[in-house]
Design a protein around this motif. Structure first.
Motif, PDB file in Angstrom:
ATOM      1  N   ARG A  66       0.942  -1.287   0.100  1.00 56.63           N
ATOM      2  CA  ARG A  66      -0.313  -0.270  -0.140  1.00 56.63           C
ATOM      3  C   ARG A  66       1.016   1.203   0.275  1.00 56.63           C
ATOM      4  N   TYR A  67       0.197   2.168   1.154  1.00 57.05           N
ATOM      5  CA  TYR A  67       0.780   3.520   0.801  1.00 57.05           C
ATOM      6  C   TYR A  67       2.286   3.909   1.307  1.00 57.05           C
TER       7      TYR A  67
ATOM      8  N   TYR B 281       4.260   6.519  -3.606  1.00 62.10           N
ATOM      9  CA  TYR B 281       4.298   8.085  -3.596  1.00 62.10           C
ATOM     10  C   TYR B 281       4.143   7.678  -1.971  1.00 62.10           C
ATOM     11  N   THR B 282       4.569   8.861  -1.587  1.00 62.78           N
ATOM     12  CA  THR B 282       4.602  10.498  -0.163  1.00 62.78           C
ATOM     13  C   THR B 282       3.864  11.536  -0.905  1.00 62.78           C
ATOM     14  N   SER B 283       3.536  11.775  -0.176  1.00 59.99           N
ATOM     15  CA  SER B 283       2.576  13.111  -0.360  1.00 59.99           C
ATOM     16  C   SER B 283       2.693  14.319   0.188  1.00 59.99           C
TER      17      SER B 283
ATOM     18  N   GLU C 163      -3.468   5.012   0.612  1.00 59.10           N
ATOM     19  CA  GLU C 163      -2.715   4.946   0.062  1.00 59.10           C
ATOM     20  C   GLU C 163      -3.791   5.744  -1.862  1.00 59.10           C
ATOM     21  N   MET C 164      -4.540   6.323  -1.876  1.00 60.02           N
ATOM     22  CA  MET C 164      -5.789   6.863  -2.820  1.00 60.02           C
ATOM     23  C   MET C 164      -4.769   8.652  -2.430  1.00 60.02           C
ATOM     24  N   GLY C 165      -3.590   8.650  -2.009  1.00 65.35           N
ATOM     25  CA  GLY C 165      -2.900  10.248  -2.205  1.00 65.35           C
ATOM     26  C   GLY C 165      -2.424  11.033  -3.519  1.00 65.35           C
ATOM     27  N   GLU C 166      -2.047  10.303  -4.168  1.00 65.56           N
ATOM     28  CA  GLU C 166      -1.778  10.575  -5.519  1.00 65.56           C
ATOM     29  C   GLU C 166      -2.341  10.785  -6.207  1.00 65.56           C
TER      30      GLU C 166
ATOM     31  N   ILE D 236       2.415   0.566  -9.278  1.00 69.32           N
ATOM     32  CA  ILE D 236       3.264   0.036  -9.757  1.00 69.32           C
ATOM     33  C   ILE D 236       3.406   1.289 -11.596  1.00 69.32           C
ATOM     34  N   ASN D 237       2.484   1.972 -11.751  1.00 68.30           N
ATOM     35  CA  ASN D 237       2.117   2.439 -13.030  1.00 68.30           C
ATOM     36  C   ASN D 237       1.280   3.806 -13.134  1.00 68.30           C
TER      37      ASN D 237
END
Length: 272
Positions: free
Chosen positions: A11-12, A20-22, A67-70, A257-258
């Protein structure tokens, strides 16, 4: 459930090289967080941006707003993003009712009580199935669906036969973070047993999906373990107004992943 592939649970929280890190602490942001009392539980959600409303729903069991941050970072400049922690996840309470998709759909509807126009729902896995259910329960309240990793499935395909202690070891960073913010950490094992019992009985048929009228983008990784390609195609064929996007060589958390490929398809779908 086959838990040998740890990518299923990534996950995040930095366990994958592409994580990804916001700069925003999604899922635990006091400045954006709000609660909705739905009767047996308080459901936590965060609001970002302005414009047409887009509901963001995370995955199940090891899912979170974080996990939905991006997605939130890319949506919020142009949309009002309503990111919801479904019951038993993050800062939402567990409640007393089975965390079924029907119940989660009702919870989403309660959170959206003040929203007067149809919403777009972007859901991953568990969140995508909740989006399907919401579209069936409240057809006049949905504008579009973006469903990531959600297909048809036969009863028994999702089988959880491990204990919570075993399960939690698959994603220890996630559970460390969650225990710190969950309002009822002492009830996690109870919730896990209730949720996995529901998933073990879950069945999603074409006859169920064919009644969804909203334009739907079904998006998945080619090598999705939770929603194999043939079942994704079955869902695509069942939903009358559906589009299909498959990302090559990607697993269930395809957006980790993409993300560029995933976002390109979503952006085009949103702009249609």
């Amino acid at each position: 459930m086959n838990t040998s592939n740890s990518e299923l649970y990534l996950r995040y929280f930095g366990q994958h090289k592409n994580s990804y890190t916001s700069s925003i602490p999604y899922g635990n942001n006091a400045q954006a967080g709000q609660y909705k009392n739905v009767g047996d539980a308080k459901i936590y959600y965060e609001i970002y941006g302005s414009g047409a409303p887009v509901v963001v729903l995370h995955g199940g069991l090891v899912g979170s707003i974080a996990e939905m941050g991006e997605f939130i970072d890319n949506l919020s400049p142009n949309y009002q993003v309503i990111a919801i922690s479904t019951r038993g996840h993050g800062k939402s309470e567990i409640g007393s009712k089975t965390p079924s998709y029907k119940q989660k759909s009702e919870d989403v509807n309660s959170v959206l009580e003040q929203i007067k126009e149809p919403v777009i729902i972007l859901g991953f896995s568990d969140g995508a199935y909740t989006a399907y259910q919401f579209a069936l329960d409240y057809p006049n309240k949905i504008k579009k669906i973006i469903a990531i990793g959600a297909s048809t499935c036969e009863k028994g395909f999702h089988q959880f036969d491990n204990s919570f202690d075993e399960f939690s070891k698959l994603d220890s960073h996630y559970w460390q973070q969650q225990i710190a913010i969950r309002p009822e950490p002492e009830r996690i094992q109870e919730w896990y047993q209730q949720a996995t019992h529901y998933f073990n009985q879950l069945e999603i048929k074409e006859d169920y999906l064919k009644n969804i009228k909203a334009p739907t983008l079904i998006l998945a990784g080619e090598k999705d373990q939770n929603a194999p390609l043939d079942t994704i195609i079955s869902a695509y064929k069942a939903i009358p107004n559906a589009q299909l996007a498959i990302v090559a060589n990607a697993p269930h958390p395809v957006f980790q992943i993409n993300f560029p490929a995933v976002w390109s398809n979503i952006k085009n779908f949103l702009e249609e």
